[in-house]
Design an enzyme around this catalytic site. Sequence first.
Site, PDB file in Angstrom:
ATOM      1  CB  THR A 142     116.538 -53.489  95.532  1.00  0.00           C
ATOM      2  OG1 THR A 142     117.207 -54.658  95.060  1.00  0.00           O
ATOM      3  CG2 THR A 142     117.447 -52.294  95.282  1.00  0.00           C
ATOM      4  CG  PHE A 175     114.773 -48.321  94.774  1.00  0.00           C
ATOM      5  CD1 PHE A 175     115.527 -48.257  93.605  1.00  0.00           C
ATOM      6  CD2 PHE A 175     114.178 -49.534  95.112  1.00  0.00           C
ATOM      7  CE1 PHE A 175     115.679 -49.376  92.800  1.00  0.00           C
ATOM      8  CE2 PHE A 175     114.333 -50.656  94.310  1.00  0.00           C
ATOM      9  CZ  PHE A 175     115.083 -50.578  93.143  1.00  0.00           C
TER      10      PHE A 175
END
Length: 303
Positions: free
Chosen positions: A175, A177
């Site tokens: 992921t 960010f």
Amino acid sequence: MPRIAYLGPEGTFTEQAVRQLLTDVASAELVPAESVAAALDAVRSGERDAACVPIENSVEGSVTSTMDALADGAPLVAVAETMLPVRFDILVRPGVRAEDVRTVTSHPHALAQVRRWLSVHLPEAAQSATTSTSAAAVAVRDGNADAAVCAPLAAERYGLDVLAGQVADVEDAVTRFLLVRRPGEVPAPTGADRTTVVVVTGDSVGSLARVLNEFALRGVNLTRIESRPIKGSFGEYRFFLDFGGHVGEAHVGEALAALRRHCQDVRFLGSFPRADEGGSSGSDEAFTDAAAWLADIRSGGRA
Ligand SMILES: O=C(O)C(=O)Cc1ccccc1
């Protein structure tokens, strides 16, 4: 001390990301926010200095709530990014066994990334969504659900047991960010940067092709293109474009200026060092040379 909002409550992947992003965590105050929109609004209002938010996942794709919250409201810009490998802990109250689990809850991206595991190990459990993985841990702690799909920080923070650890349907899921601020100084170019913009092309034949062409012509490499509906106008979309390069580079600047000419709207969402391997794209040298050559002609030089 800078106050940095992150998608909370504490123990989320976003908390892990902000800790990874800051070189000196001890000199910042990390403040959990209820949602991505709340974290970003707290930066807009000046209540917080920056916010860390999830933007995309290699399995589930974009975090659409983050994209919408960045495209609407007062402008914000990303100044840094980081990537986290994501593996999940399935948490339960102490003593609860798999056969006791009737309900399982988490952030939709977390549920989606352990779908296969859940179908094998907790096939009967009803699933429900929370605003974050730690919000799910709170629900389990408070008896509002039996199992939560969480980040590694959560078990200890919420006094829960790990029913299964390091769960992921897809190995190596990542992921990304962003650390976001109010517009101000842009981080200096490093030679391996990413820039992100949102454009509204307008409804005419070839308008998106024209946008993409401006990048292609200058050797700018797109790393992501996503469309999102513009709420309230059915059939109208905005495009999120990520590409290698920095707004301070001549060829990237020219491409952005061209978008500004062609598009109904262009919002600059930041230039910052890339967290992955990719370098900047295109060659700035040829563009700076050409600009100097043109300036010379205009000022009566020999060119
Ligand atoms: O809920 C969290 O912990 C987050 O930070 C959002 C999220 C959810 C699932 C995978 C990665 C990040």
